[in-house]
Design an enzyme around this catalytic site. Structure first.
Site, PDB file in Angstrom:
ATOM      1  N   ARG A  97      37.500  87.055  30.296  1.00  7.69           N
ATOM      2  CA  ARG A  97      37.568  88.134  29.315  1.00  7.69           C
ATOM      3  C   ARG A  97      38.975  88.722  29.310  1.00  7.69           C
ATOM      4  NH1 ARG A  97      35.593  92.259  30.873  1.00  7.69           N
ATOM      5  NH2 ARG A  97      34.766  91.633  32.903  1.00  7.69           N
ATOM      6  N   TYR A 107      36.231  81.403  25.124  1.00  9.41           N
ATOM      7  CA  TYR A 107      35.688  81.567  26.468  1.00  9.41           C
ATOM      8  C   TYR A 107      34.641  82.679  26.613  1.00  9.41           C
ATOM      9  CZ  TYR A 107      35.139  81.616  31.397  1.00  9.41           C
ATOM     10  OH  TYR A 107      34.570  81.537  32.630  1.00  9.41           O
ATOM     11  N   GLY A 108      33.521  82.322  27.165  1.00 13.37           N
ATOM     12  CA  GLY A 108      32.513  83.248  27.708  1.00 13.37           C
ATOM     13  C   GLY A 108      32.366  84.581  27.012  1.00 13.37           C
ATOM     14  N   LYS A 164      28.424  90.517  26.135  1.00  8.86           N
ATOM     15  CA  LYS A 164      29.129  91.778  26.369  1.00  8.86           C
ATOM     16  C   LYS A 164      29.303  92.544  25.058  1.00  8.86           C
ATOM     17  CE  LYS A 164      29.249  90.500  30.476  1.00  8.86           C
ATOM     18  NZ  LYS A 164      28.825  91.145  31.699  1.00  8.86           N
ATOM     19  N   HIS A 208      25.050  97.319  32.364  1.00  5.12           N
ATOM     20  CA  HIS A 208      25.540  96.086  33.002  1.00  5.12           C
ATOM     21  C   HIS A 208      24.826  95.942  34.353  1.00  5.12           C
ATOM     22  CE1 HIS A 208      29.373  93.661  34.400  1.00  5.12           C
ATOM     23  NE2 HIS A 208      28.381  92.865  34.036  1.00  5.12           N
ATOM     24  N   SER A 240      31.884  93.045  37.249  1.00  7.91           N
ATOM     25  CA  SER A 240      31.957  91.597  37.067  1.00  7.91           C
ATOM     26  C   SER A 240      32.370  90.903  38.367  1.00  7.91           C
ATOM     27  CB  SER A 240      32.975  91.271  35.976  1.00  7.91           C
ATOM     28  OG  SER A 240      32.578  91.889  34.776  1.00  7.91           O
ATOM     29  N   CYS A 254      30.846  90.764  41.191  1.00  7.76           N
ATOM     30  CA  CYS A 254      30.610  91.563  42.397  1.00  7.76           C
ATOM     31  C   CYS A 254      29.189  91.414  42.930  1.00  7.76           C
ATOM     32  CB  CYS A 254      30.944  93.025  42.143  1.00  7.76           C
ATOM     33  SG  CYS A 254      32.719  93.293  41.971  1.00  7.76           S
ATOM     34  N   GLY A 255      28.469  90.388  42.497  1.00  9.71           N
ATOM     35  CA  GLY A 255      27.230  90.064  43.205  1.00  9.71           C
ATOM     36  C   GLY A 255      25.920  90.264  42.475  1.00  9.71           C
ATOM     37  N   ASP A 293      22.352  90.159  34.596  1.00 15.62           N
ATOM     38  CA  ASP A 293      23.610  90.741  34.111  1.00 15.62           C
ATOM     39  C   ASP A 293      23.427  92.002  33.260  1.00 15.62           C
ATOM     40  OD1 ASP A 293      26.516  90.407  34.109  1.00 15.62           O
ATOM     41  OD2 ASP A 293      26.355  89.961  31.987  1.00 15.62           O
ATOM     42  N   ARG A 332      32.267  78.868  35.306  1.00 18.84           N
ATOM     43  CA  ARG A 332      30.921  79.418  35.075  1.00 18.84           C
ATOM     44  C   ARG A 332      29.899  78.326  34.828  1.00 18.84           C
ATOM     45  NH1 ARG A 332      30.148  85.308  35.080  1.00 18.84           N
ATOM     46  NH2 ARG A 332      32.244  86.006  35.573  1.00 18.84           N
ATOM     47  N   GLY A 364      21.469  86.718  51.247  1.00 22.23           N
ATOM     48  CA  GLY A 364      20.053  86.919  51.610  1.00 22.23           C
ATOM     49  C   GLY A 364      19.834  88.116  52.527  1.00 22.23           C
ATOM     50  N   ASN A 414      21.105  90.862  52.387  1.00 21.50           N
ATOM     51  CA  ASN A 414      21.038  92.128  51.646  1.00 21.50           C
ATOM     52  C   ASN A 414      19.597  92.619  51.526  1.00 21.50           C
ATOM     53  OD1 ASN A 414      23.806  92.150  51.339  1.00 21.50           O
ATOM     54  ND2 ASN A 414      23.755  91.109  49.353  1.00 21.50           N
TER      55      ASN A 414
HETATM   56  P1  GTP Z   1      29.417  88.528  36.554  1.00 18.22           P
HETATM   57  O1  GTP Z   1      28.666  87.344  36.066  1.00 18.22           O
HETATM   58  O2  GTP Z   1      30.894  88.398  36.357  1.00 18.22           O
HETATM   59  O3  GTP Z   1      28.919  89.818  35.995  1.00 18.22           O
HETATM   60  O4  GTP Z   1      29.303  88.530  38.186  1.00 18.22           O
HETATM   61  P2  GTP Z   1      28.101  88.946  39.165  1.00 18.22           P
HETATM   62  O5  GTP Z   1      28.131  90.420  39.379  1.00 18.22           O
HETATM   63  O6  GTP Z   1      26.832  88.343  38.737  1.00 18.22           O
HETATM   64  O7  GTP Z   1      28.594  88.296  40.555  1.00 18.22           O
HETATM   65  P3  GTP Z   1      28.039  87.026  41.362  1.00 18.22           P
HETATM   66  O8  GTP Z   1      26.664  87.249  41.911  1.00 18.22           O
HETATM   67  O9  GTP Z   1      28.237  85.810  40.545  1.00 18.22           O
HETATM   68  O10 GTP Z   1      29.035  87.009  42.597  1.00 18.22           O
HETATM   69  C1  GTP Z   1      30.430  86.947  42.423  1.00 18.22           C
HETATM   70  C2  GTP Z   1      31.130  86.575  43.692  1.00 18.22           C
HETATM   71  O11 GTP Z   1      30.780  87.493  44.733  1.00 18.22           O
HETATM   72  C3  GTP Z   1      30.755  85.187  44.184  1.00 18.22           C
HETATM   73  O12 GTP Z   1      31.915  84.520  44.619  1.00 18.22           O
HETATM   74  C4  GTP Z   1      29.828  85.449  45.348  1.00 18.22           C
HETATM   75  O13 GTP Z   1      29.914  84.438  46.300  1.00 18.22           O
HETATM   76  C5  GTP Z   1      30.301  86.806  45.889  1.00 18.22           C
HETATM   77  N1  GTP Z   1      29.173  87.578  46.472  1.00 18.22           N
HETATM   78  C6  GTP Z   1      27.986  87.836  45.892  1.00 18.22           C
HETATM   79  N2  GTP Z   1      27.174  88.529  46.724  1.00 18.22           N
HETATM   80  C7  GTP Z   1      27.875  88.728  47.857  1.00 18.22           C
HETATM   81  C8  GTP Z   1      27.584  89.398  49.103  1.00 18.22           C
HETATM   82  O14 GTP Z   1      26.506  89.938  49.324  1.00 18.22           O
HETATM   83  N3  GTP Z   1      28.583  89.404  50.030  1.00 18.22           N
HETATM   84  C9  GTP Z   1      29.796  88.804  49.811  1.00 18.22           C
HETATM   85  N4  GTP Z   1      30.707  88.882  50.778  1.00 18.22           N
HETATM   86  N5  GTP Z   1      30.096  88.169  48.656  1.00 18.22           N
HETATM   87  C10 GTP Z   1      29.152  88.127  47.696  1.00 18.22           C
HETATM   88  C1  SPV Z   2      31.307  89.587  33.281  1.00 20.62           C
HETATM   89  O1  SPV Z   2      32.545  89.453  33.256  1.00 20.62           O
HETATM   90  O2  SPV Z   2      30.752  90.664  33.612  1.00 20.62           O
HETATM   91  C2  SPV Z   2      30.454  88.429  32.950  1.00 20.62           C
HETATM   92  C3  SPV Z   2      31.092  87.195  32.480  1.00 20.62           C
HETATM   93  O3  SPV Z   2      29.239  88.533  33.045  1.00 20.62           O
HETATM   94  S1  SPV Z   2      31.496  87.257  30.787  1.00 20.62           S
HETATM   95  O4  SPV Z   2      30.302  86.875  30.018  1.00 20.62           O
HETATM   96  O5  SPV Z   2      32.586  86.320  30.547  1.00 20.62           O
HETATM   97  O6  SPV Z   2      31.861  88.600  30.427  1.00 20.62           O
HETATM   98 MN    MN Z   3      28.634  90.512  33.986  1.00 21.02          MN
END
Ligand code: GTP
Ligand code: SPV
Ligand code: MN
Length: 601
Positions: A86, A216-217, A225, A245, A267, A269-270, A294, A385, A510, A512
């Site tokens: 983005r 892209y995405g 979004k 979000h 984004s 962050c997990g 999401d 992705r 896990g 968590n």
């Molecule tokens: P968007 O799709 O961009 O909105 O991202 P998201 O919030 O769904 O994040 P996602 O679960 O894909 O995790 C993003 C990154 O954070 C990955 O590289 C994961 O490996 C890492 N991650 C997720 N959960 C944890 C956690 O509990 N601890 C750590 N250290 N890293 C984590």
């Molecule tokens: C984010 O960035 O929060 C995503 C990926 O979920 S995108 O759809 O590219 O915005």
């Molecule tokens: Mn997102």
């Protein structure tokens, strides 16, 4: 302009699913006159259509077929290397006044912006096919469900929208033929994928999105979004609901008691990982199910908050995904998946940093270049992705299609913070919880272009996605609270706190579950907590840490409140509120004062 998306010519019975709604037909006619495509392709979402589009995309190298034995019915797409995330600096909210867009959004004047964009779109689809993609956001029988149309010249967008939304006939039926019905207008053209001619513009008053110059995405899957969050949040405030979000998960105890939780993390962050969590061995009998990964659309009913996932698939971060970190995601992406910007192995499989097993001896990286383990470049782009339908998820919640949504027991905010913010704490009440959301911060990630790893305030993980004035958004949150007789508890988490030697203190993923279990205990009024200046904190004994093998010092570091760090944090909160130029509601200013005062005690 070079034609990077040559027209395709479907046989009879494909691409001719014209809607009956005159308003849609008129709009498509107008955009067609402007963009001057070779032909128009009306999508219906059928299998046959999908097969045809895939075959044509393979011919044009938009897709690469992956090894059918290893990952059936799956494909790789490479986006232009200048177009991998983005782009917030060219994302605009085009409300009549700048005030409506507020201090956190890029604003541009609607009439001027239309005229600039129409200039760019003039003749932009010459020699290309213009696809009309009807889609529905939300379960078929939810009152929150919205219909959108995306016009695009990208086959990749059409194929992705089919995974990410309820696409085709179902949306046309939902819309019907009332020319006054509410629906979102989305126009997308790749143009020539030039960063200097890339704009993602939202016109909330017109329920319209125009995106040009990207493939892209989040820039181009306009359902996500753009509609579900930016336009969605604008409509939500006007219509009295919430567009957030947030992931949505269900958590069921061995006794069969079930809660639903919604969590806003910025984004990358997990969210996807948390939404697909598999409880560790120690939590035998506990079950976590995914409603969404999401976006959450929520409304108040009978004094409670109910949530639906408007999407139909997951557009997830690939790097770091493994059987160790996220087995449900791995199972989901083993078939029927569209990958973007991962590496291709010599046997037609996909690879990325953090995947299980040894790296391949040779691969083609996300740019299309040779790669070996000795390469200094990454094989997969950090923001590569997967797009996969949610039905692939073994942990899909049985109520994901339920129109009334699922009742939310807890809301969680969380960012990526190496220091200051403890593993978990609970807000004293709703308004304090809104303050936690409003002041949350996170280190920036590869999900958006720009510097990575810089702490920035990202209220409710909505900084890039709130389609109107952030002050009004905070006010909306406070007002929603007044309508809740049975409000969710609000928590803040930080999976990313680091020790002085730079290592994550918490194992995450896990594990968590241990934090989630405490939050559920709190919802059921049985979890212990101690009162701290920032909120209710678990004492180490309140968290089930059995068998984790984490030492007492690390636990103390994870849960600790360092007064010096928090003095800095208080200043940062104040500076952030001040930077918003007087739009922050009094209640939140009051919360800041109370927080400061609690540190004085
Ligand atoms: P968007 O799709 O961009 O909105 O991202 P998201 O919030 O769904 O994040 P996602 O679960 O894909 O995790 C993003 C990154 O954070 C990955 O590289 C994961 O490996 C890492 N991650 C997720 N959960 C944890 C956690 O509990 N601890 C750590 N250290 N890293 C984590
Ligand atoms: C984010 O960035 O929060 C995503 C990926 O979920 S995108 O759809 O590219 O915005
Ligand atoms: Mn997102």
């Amino acid at each position: 302009m070079k034609n990077i998306a040559p027209a395709i010519f479907p046989p009879n019975g494909i691409g001719d699913s014209k809607p009956t709604n005159q308003a849609v037909l008129d709009w498509v006619h107008e955009i067609g006159k402007l963009t001057k495509p070779e032909n128009i392709f009306w999508c219906d979402g059928s299998e046959r259509e999908n097969e045809f589009l895939i075959a044509e995309s393979l011919k044009q190298n938009v897709l690469i077929k992956l090894n059918e034995e290893k990952i059936p019915r799956s494909y790789l797409h490479r986006s232009n290397p200048n177009d991998v995330a983005r782009v917030e600096k060219v994302t605009f909210i085009c409300t009549p006044t700048k005030e409506e867009a507020g201090p956190t959004n890029n604003w541009s004047e609607p009439a001027e912006t239309y005229s600039k964009l129409y200039g760019l779109l003039d003749g932009a689809m010459r020699g290309r096919t213009m696809f009309i993609v009807p889609y529905m956001m939300g379960p078929p029988d939810s009152p929150l469900t919205k219909v959108g149309f995306e016009i695009t010249d990208s086959k990749y967008v059409v194929l992705s929208m089919r995974i990410m939304t309820r696409m085709g006939k179902i949306a046309l039926e939902r819309l019907g033929s009332d020319p006054k019905a509410e629906w979102n207008r989305g126009v997308h053209s790749l143009l020539d994928v030039d960063p200097d001619r890339r704009f993602i513009c939202h016109f909330p008053q017109d329920n319209t999105i125009i995106s040009v110059g990207s493939g892209y995405g989040g820039n181009v899957l306009l359902s996500k979004k753009c509609l579900a969050l930016r336009i969605g949040s604008y409509l939500a405030r006007k219509q009295g609901w919430m567009a957030e979000h947030m992931l949505i998960l269900g958590v069921e105890s061995p006794q069969g008691r079930k809660h639903y939780v919604a969590a806003a993390f910025p984004s990358a962050c997990g969210k996807t990982n948390f939404a697909m969590l598999i409880p560790p061995e120690h939590f035998k009998g506990w079950k976590v199910t995914t409603v969404g990964d999401d976006i959450a659309w929520m409304e108040v009913r009978d004094g409670r908050l109910f949530a639906v996932n408007p999407e139909n698939g997951y557009f997830g971060v690939v790097p770091g995904t493994s059987y160790k970190s996220n087995p449900n995601a791995m199972k989901s992406i083993e078939h029927d998946t569209l990958y973007t910007n991962v590496a291709l192995t010599d046997d037609g499989d996909v690879w990325w940093e953090g995947k299980d097993g040894e790296p391949p001896k040779h691969a083609i990286d996300w740019r299309g270049n040779d790669w070996t383990p000795d390469s200094t470049e990454k094989a997969a782009h950090p923001n590569s992705r997967f797009a996969t339908p949610m039905r692939n998820n073994p942990a899909l919640d049985p109520d994901v299609e339920k129109g009334e949504g699922v009742p939310i027991s807890a809301i969680i905010f969380g960012g990526r913070r190496s220091d200051t913010v403890p593993l978990v704490y609970e807000a004293f009440d709703w308004t304090h919880g809104v303050y936690l959301g409003a002041t949350m911060a996170s280190e920036t990630t590869a999900a958006a272009t720009g510097a990575v790893g810089q702490v920035r305030r990202d209220p409710m993980a909505m900084l890039p996605f709130c389609g109107y004035n952030i002050g009004d958004y905070f006010r909306h949150w406070i007002d929603i609270g007044k309508r809740l007789t049975n409000p969710p508890l609000i928590f803040n988490v930080n999976w990313f706190r680091k020790s002085t030697n730079g290592k994550f203190l918490w194992p995450g993923f896990g594990e968590n579950m241990r934090v989630l279990k405490w939050m559920i205990d709190r919802c059921e009024k049985k979890g212990g907590a101690i009162k701290s200046p920032v909120g209710w904190l678990p004492a180490p004994r309140d968290l089930d840490l059995d068998g984790l093998g984490i030492d007492d010092k690390s636990v103390a570091d994870l849960l600790g409140i360092d007064h010096e760090e928090w003095q800095k944090e208080l200043v940062a909160h104040k500076r952030f509120f001040d930077s918003l130029g007087g739009v922050v509601p009094e209640e939140l200013i009051g919360q800041h004062k109370q927080l400061a005062a609690r540190f004085e005690l």
